[in-house]
Design an enzyme around this catalytic site. Structure first.
Site, mmCIF file in Angstrom:
data_model
loop_
_atom_site.group_PDB
_atom_site.id
_atom_site.type_symbol
_atom_site.label_atom_id
_atom_site.label_comp_id
_atom_site.label_asym_id
_atom_site.label_seq_id
_atom_site.Cartn_x
_atom_site.Cartn_y
_atom_site.Cartn_z
ATOM 1 N N TYR A 44 -1.908 -0.509 10.384
ATOM 2 C CA TYR A 44 -1.857 -0.725 8.996
ATOM 3 C C TYR A 44 -0.713 -0.377 8.297
ATOM 4 C CZ TYR A 44 -3.965 -0.971 4.299
ATOM 5 O OH TYR A 44 -4.159 -1.231 2.880
ATOM 6 N N SER A 58 0.813 -1.299 0.132
ATOM 7 C CA SER A 58 -0.061 0.121 -0.020
ATOM 8 C C SER A 58 0.797 1.270 -0.049
ATOM 9 C CB SER A 58 -0.914 0.059 1.251
ATOM 10 O OG SER A 58 -1.412 1.222 1.426
#
Ligand code: NAD
Length: 254
Positions: free
Chosen positions: A159, A146
């Site tokens: 995350y 990501s």
């Protein structure tokens, strides 16, 4: 262009919905036999059945990526069903169900679960599948990273840190599996419109966010398919340990 994928075997984790489902569909479209894996059994079974209805070879196999026995069983069942494993896409992550929160509100339990699924899951699934991928021509692992680590948003410390770990793990797995003939690369998407990202409490696709990109529109799952097929195929046969950023030109890391 991606003819070398025809009749090969892929596993996609987190394939019941969203990006994982788009990945599984694209690999099946390229002629691969696909094991869709997830913990959402109803959606996963339905997705595999739809692919079969369209003439593809696809099965759903339940596996919790944070559980070693579960992913070992996924690799074994896939190899037994389709005769081996050529491509593994480590897409599963706690993301859709993740609430944005400040570091003061992230519990140790949430932190551990995030890392169990988002980091340990990539490690366990890769090691389990590598045993069946060793020596197969064109064997490739693609990890879903990501751009969150590059942006360092304070809303998802667990995350973002976990996806940073996935980028490093991609490099260490690439070196670890080099002698086995397995390439390992990653895709780092920016905001991609999925049910999960559209339902966040913060609008990832607000005008101000899109304005920071070179390409002024929200990312779609279809934007990730070219990079996926490239990294899965011999077109990227001299690449390993790399992370491709696919975010409309928002983050420029090098
Ligand atoms: P999503 O939540 O729809 O997909 C994640 C999938 O992983 C779900 O099907 C979920 O059931 C599955 N999963 C969760 N825990 C699991 C476990 N323990 N074992 C097996 N499967 C499990 O989200 P998405 O938007 O489709 O994102 C997919 C991937 O892309 C994730 O890795 C996410 O971090 C990454 N990503 C998404 C975006 C975005 O904007 N959508 C951006 C960058 C990266």
């Amino acid at each position: 262009m991606f003819d070398d994928l025809t009749n090969k075997v892929a596993i996609v984790t987190g394939a019941a919905r969203g990006i994982g489902l788009a990945y599984a569909t694209a690999l099946a479209g390229a002629g691969m036999k696909v094991a869709l894996s997830d913990i959402l059994d109803e959606e996963g079974e339905r997705a595999a059945a739809e692919l079969r209805d369209h003439g593809h070879e696809a099965v759903y196999i339940r596996a919790d990526v944070s559980d070693q026995q579960s992913v070992q069983s996924l690799a074994k069942q896939t190899a037994e069903t389709f005769g081996g494993i050529d491509t593994l896409v480590n897409n599963a992550a706690i993301w859709g169900d993740l609430q944005f929160a400040s570091v003061f509100d992230i519990s140790p339990e949430r932190w551990d679960r995030s890392f169990d699924v988002n980091v340990k899951g990539v490690f366990l699934t890769s090691v389990a599948a590598a045993r069946y991928m060793e020596g197969r021509p064109g064997a490739a692992i693609i990890n879903q990273a990501s751009t969150a680590p590059y942006i360092a948003t304070p809303r998802t410390a667990d995350y973002s840190s976990g996806k940073a770990a996935v980028i490093t793990l991609t490099k260490t797995l690439a070196k670890s599996f080099g002698d086995l003939g397995i390439r390992v690369n990653a895709i780092a998407p920016g905001g991609i419109a999925t049910e999960a990202s559209l339902n966040k409490s913060v609008d990832l696709f607000a005008d101000a966010a899109i304005a920071q990109q070179c390409i002024k529109r929200a990312g779609q799952t279809s934007d990730l398919i070219g990079p996926l097929l490239f990294l899965a195929s011999d077109a990227s046969g001299y690449m390993s340990g790399q992370t491709l950023v696919v975010d409309g030109g928002k983050t420029m890391t090098a």
